[in-house]
Design an enzyme around this catalytic site. Structure first.
Site, mmCIF file in Angstrom:
data_model
loop_
_atom_site.group_PDB
_atom_site.id
_atom_site.type_symbol
_atom_site.label_atom_id
_atom_site.label_comp_id
_atom_site.label_asym_id
_atom_site.label_seq_id
_atom_site.Cartn_x
_atom_site.Cartn_y
_atom_site.Cartn_z
ATOM 1 N N ASP A 1 0.858 -1.176 0.000
ATOM 2 C CA ASP A 1 0.000 0.000 0.000
ATOM 3 C C ASP A 1 0.900 1.232 0.000
ATOM 4 O O ASP A 1 1.869 1.299 0.754
ATOM 5 C CB ASP A 1 -0.870 -0.002 1.267
ATOM 6 C CG ASP A 1 -2.292 0.422 0.982
ATOM 7 O OD1 ASP A 1 -2.471 1.478 0.369
ATOM 8 O OD2 ASP A 1 -3.219 -0.311 1.391
ATOM 9 N N ASP B 1 -3.113 4.533 -2.500
ATOM 10 C CA ASP B 1 -4.220 5.072 -1.721
ATOM 11 C C ASP B 1 -4.691 6.426 -2.275
ATOM 12 O O ASP B 1 -3.859 7.311 -2.509
ATOM 13 C CB ASP B 1 -3.707 5.258 -0.285
ATOM 14 C CG ASP B 1 -4.797 5.508 0.714
ATOM 15 O OD1 ASP B 1 -5.619 4.607 0.923
ATOM 16 O OD2 ASP B 1 -4.830 6.613 1.287
ATOM 17 N N GLU C 1 -6.231 3.597 -6.224
ATOM 18 C CA GLU C 1 -7.554 3.772 -5.634
ATOM 19 C C GLU C 1 -8.040 5.133 -6.104
ATOM 20 O O GLU C 1 -7.486 6.165 -5.727
ATOM 21 C CB GLU C 1 -7.498 3.731 -4.106
ATOM 22 C CG GLU C 1 -8.890 3.750 -3.505
ATOM 23 C CD GLU C 1 -8.948 4.192 -2.056
ATOM 24 O OE1 GLU C 1 -9.927 3.878 -1.388
ATOM 25 O OE2 GLU C 1 -8.013 4.881 -1.593
ATOM 26 N N HIS D 1 -11.041 -3.315 2.877
ATOM 27 C CA HIS D 1 -11.051 -2.938 4.289
ATOM 28 C C HIS D 1 -11.904 -1.704 4.568
ATOM 29 O O HIS D 1 -12.034 -1.293 5.714
ATOM 30 C CB HIS D 1 -9.615 -2.683 4.749
ATOM 31 C CG HIS D 1 -9.017 -1.505 4.035
ATOM 32 N ND1 HIS D 1 -8.740 -1.525 2.687
ATOM 33 C CD2 HIS D 1 -8.701 -0.261 4.463
ATOM 34 C CE1 HIS D 1 -8.258 -0.343 2.335
ATOM 35 N NE2 HIS D 1 -8.227 0.447 3.396
ATOM 36 N N ASP D 2 -12.434 -1.079 3.535
ATOM 37 C CA ASP D 2 -13.306 0.089 3.710
ATOM 38 C C ASP D 2 -14.777 -0.256 3.453
ATOM 39 O O ASP D 2 -15.635 0.626 3.526
ATOM 40 C CB ASP D 2 -12.914 1.204 2.731
ATOM 41 C CG ASP D 2 -11.517 1.750 2.970
ATOM 42 O OD1 ASP D 2 -11.079 1.772 4.138
ATOM 43 O OD2 ASP D 2 -10.873 2.154 1.991
HETATM 44 C C1 GLC Z 1 -8.261 5.126 1.518
HETATM 45 C C2 GLC Z 1 -8.077 3.924 2.407
HETATM 46 C C3 GLC Z 1 -8.790 4.181 3.699
HETATM 47 C C4 GLC Z 1 -8.177 5.380 4.356
HETATM 48 C C5 GLC Z 1 -8.151 6.591 3.412
HETATM 49 C C6 GLC Z 1 -7.208 7.632 3.893
HETATM 50 O O1 GLC Z 1 -9.567 5.303 1.146
HETATM 51 O O2 GLC Z 1 -8.505 2.768 1.749
HETATM 52 O O3 GLC Z 1 -8.774 3.081 4.550
HETATM 53 O O4 GLC Z 1 -8.882 5.715 5.502
HETATM 54 O O5 GLC Z 1 -7.725 6.257 2.113
HETATM 55 O O6 GLC Z 1 -5.886 7.194 3.753
#
Ligand code: GLC
Ligand code: CA
Length: 555
Positions: A98, A199, A254, A327-328
């Site tokens: 990540d 991320d 992402e 995980h979200d």
């Molecule tokens: C992304 C991650 C999440 C995190 C956010 C801030 O969306 O997947 O878990 O809280 O970024 O880093």
């Protein structure tokens, strides 16, 4: 379509703190993961995406990094990491890290320096702004509630944080920031990692002039208007030239608020930016008026449309990632299938079938391969996630919604649903820990766990194993084109995949909790059944049981 290893791979996401605890402190760790590599090998996955294991004060479970080149001692040491990497490689499993570089922790040395004075050499590593009329510089809201600006006494300015106030946004417009980030990435690549999951990478370039956003985001302030900013492609191309192109990597961005058009650029087949993106159109379908907080389920007809639009939109131009869980996200069985013990397993298989037969790289999130479900939250103190905890406070205060009304909405969508420990066996601590777990274990671990699923040839685990094997064996599954059939059918998710040379398959999934009929097109009647989730049922008899799913390849 150009063939590459990452287009033929299946990825497994590990959320380290919830996967396997090797030393009984209640927190999963690197040695725990290494100890489970044979399990992952048996499942058949090719790549692990490791959620952050870096040094972090953990305001957002490690997505707030204070040292990119150090391991969080709770997870182990750099030697533990090196061992995990080499043990994974020894089994033919790659590791994708990540990469959280939209922001750092406020405890990162860069920010510690930056906040010291307006003239500090690291000042412009972050986004600082004078107050405007004694207030925040603009109306941007943070993703975790409240304004996206934090006032800092020392220098009398605000800094930007699209997430938690302990996650200040880096200033990507500053070339020194890009140099430092690329240098750090190169360091990890030289260690031998196999790629990056980036991320919220679509947020790194902020709109020029930091204008107020339309307030259509409600309380959540429209942070997503920051997505796909003016220089994001430029920055990613530079990253690609300077780092990514020097190695054989898989990269997945992402991309909050990306569209098919922008993803065609991010994940373009010329390979000038990333391998693929995560888009969220399908995950937003069960939201409500206050962002995602709602007890609504994912409606099937719109889901089919979104998936189909992305399948056909990117075909031949870019590459899709396929996911229903991470995980979200709350557990997909709750959102789209059934938690009724009678249907849970079959609905989990039906869901998996609908996704794994598409074009793209599939992602499995830990426990998804067991058909794990949401946690039965009863009170607020069971939540650990800063997003959920802040949302309770902000929504009750600002919208006047009662706790009774709000609780089920947050319980349904909280990220903590995905973060409860992996269920390894029916023993104490679910085989996850011998100590006290950092977050509650889902009480259904006595029924749903790895040990019992490994013994059961019809388990959700073995179904996922078979789906992965099928992909490894089939060019058609990896690269075939996609066509949605019966788009308006409220129960059935049906599509075909095909290649120019005449190879073709049909995927049929009944998402209804009642029987259905479906006449299979003539040319599939003599076909080969590749997989079916209700063993022994004649899939060609024109009837479908609740959550029945199957795949037929034309012969
Ligand atoms: C992304 C991650 C999440 C995190 C956010 C801030 O969306 O997947 O878990 O809280 O970024 O880093
Ligand atoms: Ca531990």
């Amino acid at each position: 379509m150009k063939k590459t290893w990452w287009k033929e791979s299946v990825v497994y996401q590990i959320y380290p703190r919830s996967f396997a605890d090797s030393n009984g402190d209640g927190i999963g760790d690197l040695a725990g993961i290494t100890g489970k590599l044979d399990y992952l090998k048996e499942l058949g996955i090719d790549v692990i995406w490791l959620s952050p294991v870096y040094q972090s004060p953990e305001a957002d479970n490690g997505y707030d990094i204070s040292d990119y080149r150090a391991i969080n001692p709770k997870f182990g040491t750099m030697e533990d990491f090196d061992r995990l990497l080499s043990e994974a490689h020894a089994r033919g499993i790659r590791i994708v890290m990540d990469l959280v570089v939209n922001h750092t922790s406020d405890e990162h040395a860069w920010f510690v320096e930056s906040r010291k004075s307006r003239t500090n050499p690291k000042r412009d590593y972050y986004i600082w702004h004078d107050p405007v009329d004694g207030h925040e510089p603009n109306n941007w809201g943070s993703c975790f509630s409240g304004p996206a600006w934090q006032y800092d006494e020392t220098t009398g300015q605000y800094y930007l944080h699209l997430f938690h106030k302990k996650q200040p946004d880096l200033n990507w417009a500053n070339p020194a920031v890009r140099d430092a980030v690329f240098d750090m990435m190169d360091w990890w690549c030289r260690k031998g990692i196999d790629g990056f999951r980036m991320d919220v990478i679509s947020l790194i370039s902020k709109p020029d002039g930091l204008p107020d956003f339309p307030t259509d985001g409600g309380l959540y302030g429209g942070w997503y208007h920051c997505a796909n900013g003016p220089h994001v492609h430029e920055y990613l191309q530079e990253m690609n030239r300077r780092v990514l192109s020097k190695y054989d990597l898989m990269t997945v961005g992402e991309c909050s608020a990306t569209t098919i058009e922008t993803s065609k650029q991010y994940a373009n087949s010329e390979g000038t930016e990333l391998s693929m993106t995560f888009s969220f159109d399908h995950m937003g379908l069960d939201g409500g008026k206050d962002y995602k907080w709602s007890t609504k389920r994912i409606p099937l007809v719109p889901l089919k449309k979104v998936m189909s639009d992305w399948q056909t939109g990117l075909d031949g131009k870019a590459w899709n990632s396929l996911f229903y869980c991470n995980h979200d996200q709350p557990r997909i069985v709750d959102r789209l299938g059934s938690t009724d013990p009678k249907y849970r397993a079959v609905s989990a298989k039906c869901i998996a079938t609908s996704l794994h037969l598409m074009q793209g790289t599939p992602y499995i999130y830990e426990g998804e391969e067991l058909g794990m479900t949401n946690y039965p939250f009863r009170s607020i103190d069971e939540f650990r996630d800063v997003e959920s905890i802040n949302a309770f406070k902000e929504l009750t205060e600002k919208t006047g919604i009662s706790m009774e009304e709000l609780f089920p909405k947050i319980a349904a969508k909280s990220r903590d649903n995905a973060r409860t420990p992996m269920q390894w066996n029916a023993g104490p601590g679910a085989g996850f820990t011998t100590g006290t777990p950092w977050i509650g274990i889902n009480p259904n671990y006595t029924e749903i766990n790895v040990e019992s699923e490994l013994k059961d040839p019809d388990s959700v685990f073995h179904y996922y194993q078979k789906l992965i094997r099928l992909r490894h064996e089939s060019e058609l599954i990896c690269y075939g084109h996609f066509e949605l059939l019966l788009p308006d059918d409220p129960d059935l998710f049906v599509y075909r995949r095909y290649l120019e040379d005449g190879r073709e398959l049909l995927t049929v999934c009944n998402f209804a909790e009642h029987g259905r009929t479906l006449e299979i097109p003539e040319r599939f009647r003599d076909g080969r059944v590749l997989i079916q989730d209700i063993p022994g049922h004649d899939v060609k008899d024109g009837t479908l049981k609740p959550y029945e799913a199957y795949v037929i390849e034309k012969v």
